[in-house]
Design a protein around this motif. Structure first.
Motif, mmCIF file in Angstrom:
data_model
loop_
_atom_site.group_PDB
_atom_site.id
_atom_site.type_symbol
_atom_site.label_atom_id
_atom_site.label_comp_id
_atom_site.label_asym_id
_atom_site.label_seq_id
_atom_site.Cartn_x
_atom_site.Cartn_y
_atom_site.Cartn_z
ATOM 1 N N PRO A 167 0.773 -1.319 0.157
ATOM 2 C CA PRO A 167 0.039 0.161 -0.060
ATOM 3 C C PRO A 167 0.812 1.412 0.136
ATOM 4 C CG PRO A 167 0.083 -0.964 2.236
ATOM 5 C CD PRO A 167 0.985 -1.644 1.276
ATOM 6 N N VAL A 168 0.142 2.482 -0.485
ATOM 7 C CA VAL A 168 0.978 3.740 -0.530
ATOM 8 C C VAL A 168 -0.172 4.606 0.365
ATOM 9 C CG1 VAL A 168 2.175 3.218 -2.507
ATOM 10 C CG2 VAL A 168 -0.124 4.290 -2.615
ATOM 11 N N SER A 169 0.377 5.925 0.684
ATOM 12 C CA SER A 169 -0.316 6.883 1.421
ATOM 13 C C SER A 169 -1.501 7.523 0.468
ATOM 14 C CB SER A 169 0.584 7.864 1.949
ATOM 15 O OG SER A 169 -0.251 8.592 2.716
ATOM 16 N N LYS A 170 -2.557 8.028 1.079
ATOM 17 C CA LYS A 170 -3.435 8.602 0.149
ATOM 18 C C LYS A 170 -2.858 10.154 -0.247
ATOM 19 C CE LYS A 170 -7.760 6.956 2.052
ATOM 20 N NZ LYS A 170 -9.068 7.273 3.017
ATOM 21 N N GLU A 171 -1.981 10.506 0.407
ATOM 22 C CA GLU A 171 -1.298 11.767 0.162
ATOM 23 C C GLU A 171 -0.755 11.823 -1.364
ATOM 24 O OE1 GLU A 171 -1.089 10.675 3.135
ATOM 25 O OE2 GLU A 171 -2.065 12.141 4.220
ATOM 26 N N LEU A 172 -0.217 10.695 -1.733
ATOM 27 C CA LEU A 172 0.516 10.709 -3.063
ATOM 28 C C LEU A 172 -0.614 10.561 -4.017
ATOM 29 C CD1 LEU A 172 2.808 7.881 -2.550
ATOM 30 C CD2 LEU A 172 3.182 10.259 -2.520
ATOM 31 N N LYS A 173 -2.020 10.371 -3.725
ATOM 32 C CA LYS A 173 -2.978 10.439 -5.029
ATOM 33 C C LYS A 173 -2.896 11.911 -5.494
ATOM 34 C CE LYS A 173 -7.932 9.781 -4.766
ATOM 35 N NZ LYS A 173 -9.083 9.161 -3.986
ATOM 36 N N TYR A 174 -2.900 12.854 -4.784
ATOM 37 C CA TYR A 174 -2.876 14.399 -5.141
ATOM 38 C C TYR A 174 -1.589 14.856 -5.685
ATOM 39 C CZ TYR A 174 -7.129 13.717 -2.220
ATOM 40 O OH TYR A 174 -7.992 13.129 -1.602
ATOM 41 N N LYS A 175 -0.515 14.386 -5.229
ATOM 42 C CA LYS A 175 0.834 14.653 -5.755
ATOM 43 C C LYS A 175 1.102 14.113 -7.171
ATOM 44 C CE LYS A 175 2.918 16.346 -1.476
ATOM 45 N NZ LYS A 175 4.314 16.097 -0.732
ATOM 46 N N PHE A 176 1.022 12.665 -7.257
ATOM 47 C CA PHE A 176 1.382 11.823 -8.244
ATOM 48 C C PHE A 176 0.237 10.783 -8.387
ATOM 49 C CE2 PHE A 176 5.510 13.540 -7.014
ATOM 50 C CZ PHE A 176 6.133 13.619 -8.166
ATOM 51 N N SER A 177 -0.824 11.208 -9.288
ATOM 52 C CA SER A 177 -1.595 10.178 -9.539
ATOM 53 C C SER A 177 -1.302 8.783 -10.248
ATOM 54 C CB SER A 177 -2.988 10.756 -10.276
ATOM 55 O OG SER A 177 -2.657 11.259 -11.427
ATOM 56 N N LYS A 178 -0.364 9.065 -10.837
ATOM 57 C CA LYS A 178 0.118 7.716 -11.600
ATOM 58 C C LYS A 178 0.588 6.798 -10.525
ATOM 59 C CE LYS A 178 1.450 5.207 -15.260
ATOM 60 N NZ LYS A 178 0.767 4.551 -16.151
ATOM 61 N N ILE A 179 1.244 7.119 -9.543
ATOM 62 C CA ILE A 179 1.783 6.279 -8.472
ATOM 63 C C ILE A 179 0.595 5.571 -7.794
ATOM 64 C CG2 ILE A 179 3.279 6.183 -6.339
ATOM 65 C CD1 ILE A 179 4.871 6.720 -8.586
ATOM 66 N N ALA A 180 -0.317 6.462 -7.526
ATOM 67 C CA ALA A 180 -1.777 5.846 -6.661
ATOM 68 C C ALA A 180 -2.371 4.806 -7.601
ATOM 69 C CB ALA A 180 -2.548 6.852 -6.403
ATOM 70 N N ASN A 181 -2.200 5.120 -8.912
ATOM 71 C CA ASN A 181 -3.110 4.174 -9.930
ATOM 72 C C ASN A 181 -2.396 2.920 -9.980
ATOM 73 O OD1 ASN A 181 -4.902 5.933 -10.492
ATOM 74 N ND2 ASN A 181 -4.225 6.833 -12.279
ATOM 75 N N ILE A 182 -1.163 2.706 -10.106
ATOM 76 C CA ILE A 182 -0.407 1.575 -10.176
ATOM 77 C C ILE A 182 -0.049 0.737 -8.800
ATOM 78 C CG2 ILE A 182 0.691 1.901 -12.283
ATOM 79 C CD1 ILE A 182 3.340 2.554 -11.114
ATOM 80 N N SER A 183 -0.567 1.223 -7.611
ATOM 81 C CA SER A 183 -0.167 0.641 -6.386
ATOM 82 C C SER A 183 -1.477 -0.313 -6.150
ATOM 83 C CB SER A 183 -0.157 1.584 -5.320
ATOM 84 O OG SER A 183 -1.536 2.088 -5.195
ATOM 85 N N SER A 184 -1.015 -1.258 -5.119
ATOM 86 C CA SER A 184 -2.030 -2.231 -4.847
ATOM 87 C C SER A 184 -3.052 -1.908 -3.847
ATOM 88 C CB SER A 184 -1.190 -3.411 -4.335
ATOM 89 O OG SER A 184 -0.874 -3.039 -2.993
ATOM 90 N N GLY A 185 -2.855 -0.700 -3.240
ATOM 91 C CA GLY A 185 -3.842 -0.191 -2.348
ATOM 92 C C GLY A 185 -3.432 1.271 -1.620
ATOM 93 N N LEU A 186 -4.435 2.026 -1.228
ATOM 94 C CA LEU A 186 -4.260 3.198 -0.539
ATOM 95 C C LEU A 186 -4.572 2.971 0.845
ATOM 96 C CD1 LEU A 186 -5.707 5.596 -3.164
ATOM 97 C CD2 LEU A 186 -3.302 5.161 -3.105
ATOM 98 N N VAL A 187 -3.860 3.704 1.728
ATOM 99 C CA VAL A 187 -4.070 3.639 3.095
ATOM 100 C C VAL A 187 -4.427 5.028 3.420
ATOM 101 C CG1 VAL A 187 -3.294 3.067 5.346
ATOM 102 C CG2 VAL A 187 -2.544 1.765 3.513
#
Length: 125
Positions: free
Chosen positions: A105-125
């Motif tokens: 998982p990665v942090s939700k804060e990355l969803k706003y900075k780098f949306s591509k990182i959030a899209n290819i990750s297995s989950g958001l926390v």
């Protein structure tokens, strides 16, 4: 908190296993990087299975974004978030991810900075 000479795990499938932080750019005398910051890294150890098909080589220098830290971060709603390891995802010169998948998982804060990182990750926390 990540600073120079910190050894980090790689969370994507680019072929690197361990990297070392060389520099924390941005700002005058900035010495510490946090979750979501971009740092300069050097590849130290490659994964055994992917040495022949690896997208990176030992000793190469890349930019990387910090996706997980042991340092506790307090969100605006009062919740506390921290992970078990310090991990990064490698980026190329155009700030696009080198790997096609992020393990864990990665942090939700990355969803706003780098949306591509959030899209290819297995989950958001």
């Amino acid at each position: 908190m990540i600073q120079q000479q910190t050894v980090l795990k790689v969370a994507d499938n680019s072929g690197a296993k361990l990297v070392r932080c060389i520099k924390v750019p941005k700002g005058f005398k900035k010495k510490i990087a946090y979750l979501g910051d971009i740092i300069l890294i050097s590849v130290k150890i490659l994964r055994n299975k992917s040495k022949l098909t690896s997208k990176v080589n030992k000793g190469e220098i890349f930019k990387a974004i910090i996706v997980r830290t042991k340092y506790k971060k307090i969100r605006k709603d009062g919740s506390l978030i921290f992970f078990n390891d310090n991990s990064v995802s490698l980026l190329n010169k155009q700030y696009k991810p080198i790997g096609t998948r992020i393990i864990g998982p990665v942090s939700k804060e990355l969803k706003y900075k780098f949306s591509k990182i959030a899209n290819i990750s297995s989950g958001l926390v």
